[in-house]
Design a protein around this motif. Sequence first.
Motif, PDB file in Angstrom:
ATOM      1  N   ASP A 144      46.997  23.197  35.252  1.00  0.00           N
ATOM      2  CA  ASP A 144      47.418  24.864  35.187  1.00  0.00           C
ATOM      3  C   ASP A 144      46.461  26.104  35.367  1.00  0.00           C
ATOM      4  OD1 ASP A 144      50.539  24.148  35.203  1.00  0.00           O
ATOM      5  OD2 ASP A 144      50.159  24.388  33.419  1.00  0.00           O
TER       6      ASP A 144
ATOM      7  N   ILE B 135      45.117  24.921  39.253  1.00  0.00           N
ATOM      8  CA  ILE B 135      45.618  25.646  40.182  1.00  0.00           C
ATOM      9  C   ILE B 135      45.720  27.326  40.304  1.00  0.00           C
ATOM     10  CG2 ILE B 135      48.141  25.884  40.239  1.00  0.00           C
ATOM     11  CD1 ILE B 135      48.272  23.569  39.692  1.00  0.00           C
ATOM     12  N   ASP B 136      45.994  27.892  39.164  1.00  0.00           N
ATOM     13  CA  ASP B 136      45.574  29.454  38.785  1.00  0.00           C
ATOM     14  C   ASP B 136      44.569  29.954  39.392  1.00  0.00           C
ATOM     15  OD1 ASP B 136      47.141  31.431  38.463  1.00  0.00           O
ATOM     16  OD2 ASP B 136      45.239  32.289  37.056  1.00  0.00           O
TER      17      ASP B 136
ATOM     18  N   ILE C  36      46.054  16.029  40.786  1.00  0.00           N
ATOM     19  CA  ILE C  36      47.401  17.412  40.418  1.00  0.00           C
ATOM     20  C   ILE C  36      47.378  18.172  41.650  1.00  0.00           C
ATOM     21  CG2 ILE C  36      47.242  20.004  40.082  1.00  0.00           C
ATOM     22  CD1 ILE C  36      45.411  18.297  37.415  1.00  0.00           C
ATOM     23  N   PRO C  37      48.675  18.232  41.787  1.00  0.00           N
ATOM     24  CA  PRO C  37      48.667  19.152  43.238  1.00  0.00           C
ATOM     25  C   PRO C  37      49.117  20.920  43.357  1.00  0.00           C
ATOM     26  CG  PRO C  37      51.142  18.647  42.544  1.00  0.00           C
ATOM     27  CD  PRO C  37      49.802  18.097  41.810  1.00  0.00           C
TER      28      PRO C  37
ATOM     29  N   GLY D 240      50.795  23.296  43.910  1.00  0.00           N
ATOM     30  CA  GLY D 240      51.857  24.456  43.839  1.00  0.00           C
ATOM     31  C   GLY D 240      51.839  25.545  44.103  1.00  0.00           C
ATOM     32  N   ARG D 241      52.869  26.296  43.260  1.00  0.00           N
ATOM     33  CA  ARG D 241      52.623  27.177  44.419  1.00  0.00           C
ATOM     34  C   ARG D 241      52.393  28.122  43.635  1.00  0.00           C
ATOM     35  NH1 ARG D 241      56.041  28.281  48.441  1.00  0.00           N
ATOM     36  NH2 ARG D 241      58.372  26.497  48.350  1.00  0.00           N
ATOM     37  N   GLN D 242      51.389  29.620  44.114  1.00  0.00           N
ATOM     38  CA  GLN D 242      50.766  30.945  43.748  1.00  0.00           C
ATOM     39  C   GLN D 242      51.554  31.053  42.503  1.00  0.00           C
ATOM     40  OE1 GLN D 242      49.357  33.528  45.888  1.00  0.00           O
ATOM     41  NE2 GLN D 242      49.146  35.208  44.791  1.00  0.00           N
ATOM     42  N   ARG D 243      51.334  31.942  41.239  1.00  0.00           N
ATOM     43  CA  ARG D 243      51.776  32.282  39.962  1.00  0.00           C
ATOM     44  C   ARG D 243      52.237  33.930  40.284  1.00  0.00           C
ATOM     45  NH1 ARG D 243      50.362  27.986  36.683  1.00  0.00           N
ATOM     46  NH2 ARG D 243      50.502  25.991  37.920  1.00  0.00           N
TER      47      ARG D 243
ATOM     48  N   ASP E 179      48.153  29.769  31.148  1.00  0.00           N
ATOM     49  CA  ASP E 179      48.182  28.795  32.436  1.00  0.00           C
ATOM     50  C   ASP E 179      47.094  29.449  33.775  1.00  0.00           C
ATOM     51  OD1 ASP E 179      50.312  30.701  31.980  1.00  0.00           O
ATOM     52  OD2 ASP E 179      51.501  29.235  33.130  1.00  0.00           O
TER      53      ASP E 179
END
Length: 198
Positions: free
Chosen positions: A28, A31-32, A84-85, A87-90, A195
Amino acid sequence: MATSLTTLGLELPTDPRWTDIASMQIGDVLIDHAYCEQKAASSCISLIVHYPDKALMVETLTPIVAEEWGHFQRVLKELKKRNIPLGRQRKDEYVNQLMQLITKGDANKMFLDRLLICGLIEARSCERFKLLSENLEDESLQKFYRELMISEAGHYRTFLELAETYVPAEKVRARWKELLHAEAEIMQSLSPRGDRIH
């Protein structure tokens, strides 16, 4: 290269709990982090687009855009290595609250605040990268974050120096001090999230 709160100007250190939580949610975090690098590049592009008449700023920020985008690509590679894909922005509550501090209705003050808030975000990111480089068990990620910390360490100073190019130094320092204090209050108000980079 020594990077500390003192050299970064930050008033409040990251809650030590953040590093422990982040190390357990490293997917996580990555990704972030990818989106943070993309937003850093976008912020520089936005400044260039809004203030094309400020030639020195345009010249200074253009290579930073390329550097931040290069970091985005490097984080994507780390994600791919771990299957790890992206994913969408948080939602970034930290940055959203900082953006609320931008002065409205005065073009000169708004310009100054935009530069200084970019500097603040860079300083906090650098501090977080340092913590990850020192505390993660994954040695390759330790090295990765140390390299990025060194690379990013000077960016916050670049934004301050640009501000002092266009605004009297005493005004820049006074506003920087106000924003540092406000940033510390924001940090204190937010619960540590593993995350998120911020």
